[in-house]
Scaffold this motif. Structure first.
Motif, PDB file in Angstrom:
ATOM      1  N   SER A 162      -1.315  11.358   6.914  1.00 21.25           N
ATOM      2  CA  SER A 162      -1.492  10.645   5.650  1.00 21.25           C
ATOM      3  C   SER A 162      -1.964   9.215   5.888  1.00 21.25           C
ATOM      4  O   SER A 162      -2.880   8.735   5.196  1.00 21.25           O
ATOM      5  N   ASP A 202      -5.595   9.468   6.850  1.00 21.46           N
ATOM      6  CA  ASP A 202      -6.413   9.887   5.708  1.00 21.46           C
ATOM      7  C   ASP A 202      -6.600   8.756   4.698  1.00 21.46           C
ATOM      8  O   ASP A 202      -7.665   8.616   4.100  1.00 21.46           O
ATOM      9  N   ARG A 203      -5.571   7.932   4.517  1.00 14.74           N
ATOM     10  CA  ARG A 203      -5.623   6.814   3.565  1.00 14.74           C
ATOM     11  C   ARG A 203      -6.251   5.572   4.181  1.00 14.74           C
ATOM     12  O   ARG A 203      -6.337   4.531   3.539  1.00 14.74           O
ATOM     13  N   LYS A 204      -6.679   5.675   5.444  1.00 17.14           N
ATOM     14  CA  LYS A 204      -7.326   4.569   6.171  1.00 17.14           C
ATOM     15  C   LYS A 204      -6.395   3.377   6.357  1.00 17.14           C
ATOM     16  O   LYS A 204      -6.860   2.242   6.495  1.00 17.14           O
ATOM     17  N   VAL A 205      -5.070   3.639   6.372  1.00 20.25           N
ATOM     18  CA  VAL A 205      -4.133   2.598   6.777  1.00 20.25           C
ATOM     19  C   VAL A 205      -4.274   2.425   8.284  1.00 20.25           C
ATOM     20  O   VAL A 205      -4.335   1.311   8.783  1.00 20.25           O
ATOM     21  N   LYS A 220       0.808  -1.225   0.000  1.00 15.06           N
ATOM     22  CA  LYS A 220       0.000   0.000   0.000  1.00 15.06           C
ATOM     23  C   LYS A 220       0.847   1.285   0.000  1.00 15.06           C
ATOM     24  O   LYS A 220       0.564   2.214   0.729  1.00 15.06           O
ATOM     25  N   ASN A 221       1.898   1.316  -0.792  1.00 19.29           N
ATOM     26  CA  ASN A 221       2.753   2.508  -0.897  1.00 19.29           C
ATOM     27  C   ASN A 221       3.331   2.937   0.444  1.00 19.29           C
ATOM     28  O   ASN A 221       3.388   4.120   0.750  1.00 19.29           O
TER      29      ASN A 221
END
Length: 157
Positions: free
Chosen positions: A44, A47-50, A3-4
């Motif tokens: 981040s 925000d990305r729901k990681v 996931k980056n």
């Protein structure tokens, strides 16, 4: 990597999963980053729901909920609306700690907590006996909590 995520993200996720009380300065020192960089990265990741939530782990016995049950549930019909209806009922029930939709013999696995057998019996009436789509359920009583964690191993992919 998944996931980056880079090495610094993985370090932060590992540290936070073990202790969400670490402050920005401690996270920065352990990750080799500046506090501002840690703050940006955490924003981040959220925000990305990681990072989907941050919780405190509570000893159930110390708050009057010493019993844990693993319940395998089979539905009569596996229509999408029936699956969604059961999922909503399990989600709304505070005694259900976790709910997994499965392949195999059972359709769901629930991890439940209760103060005693009578409270669990009431839960079974609400969730299973009053639901005409529940074909059967099998319950195992947890004899001892040997490992309790929601930590996800985060590593380079």
């Amino acid at each position: 990597m998944g996931k980056n995520l880079d090495k610094a993200d993985i370090t932060l996720l590992t540290l936070l999963q073990r202790n969400t009380r670490l402050g920005l300065e401690a996270l920065a020192a352990q990750a080799g980053l500046s506090a501002a960089s840690v703050q940006r990265r955490l924003k981040s990741l959220r925000d990305r729901k990681v990072i989907t939530g941050e919780i405190a782990l509570v000893d159930p016995a110390k708050v009057g909920m010493p019993m844990t049950f693993v319940v395998m549930v089979e539905l009569e019909r596996e229509r999408l609306d029936q699956i969604d209806a059961f999922t909503r009922r399990a989600d709304a029930e505070p005694m259900v700690q976790q709910c997994y939709y499965l392949t195999g013999e059972a359709d769901f696995c629930l991890i439940c907590t209760a103060s005693d057998m009578e409270a669990f019996e009431e839960l079974t009436k609400r969730l299973f006996f009053e639901d005409s789509n529940v074909r059967r359920f099998r319950t195992s009583v947890v004899m001892g909590r040997k490992k309790v964690s929601l930590e996800v191993p985060v590593a380079a992919g």
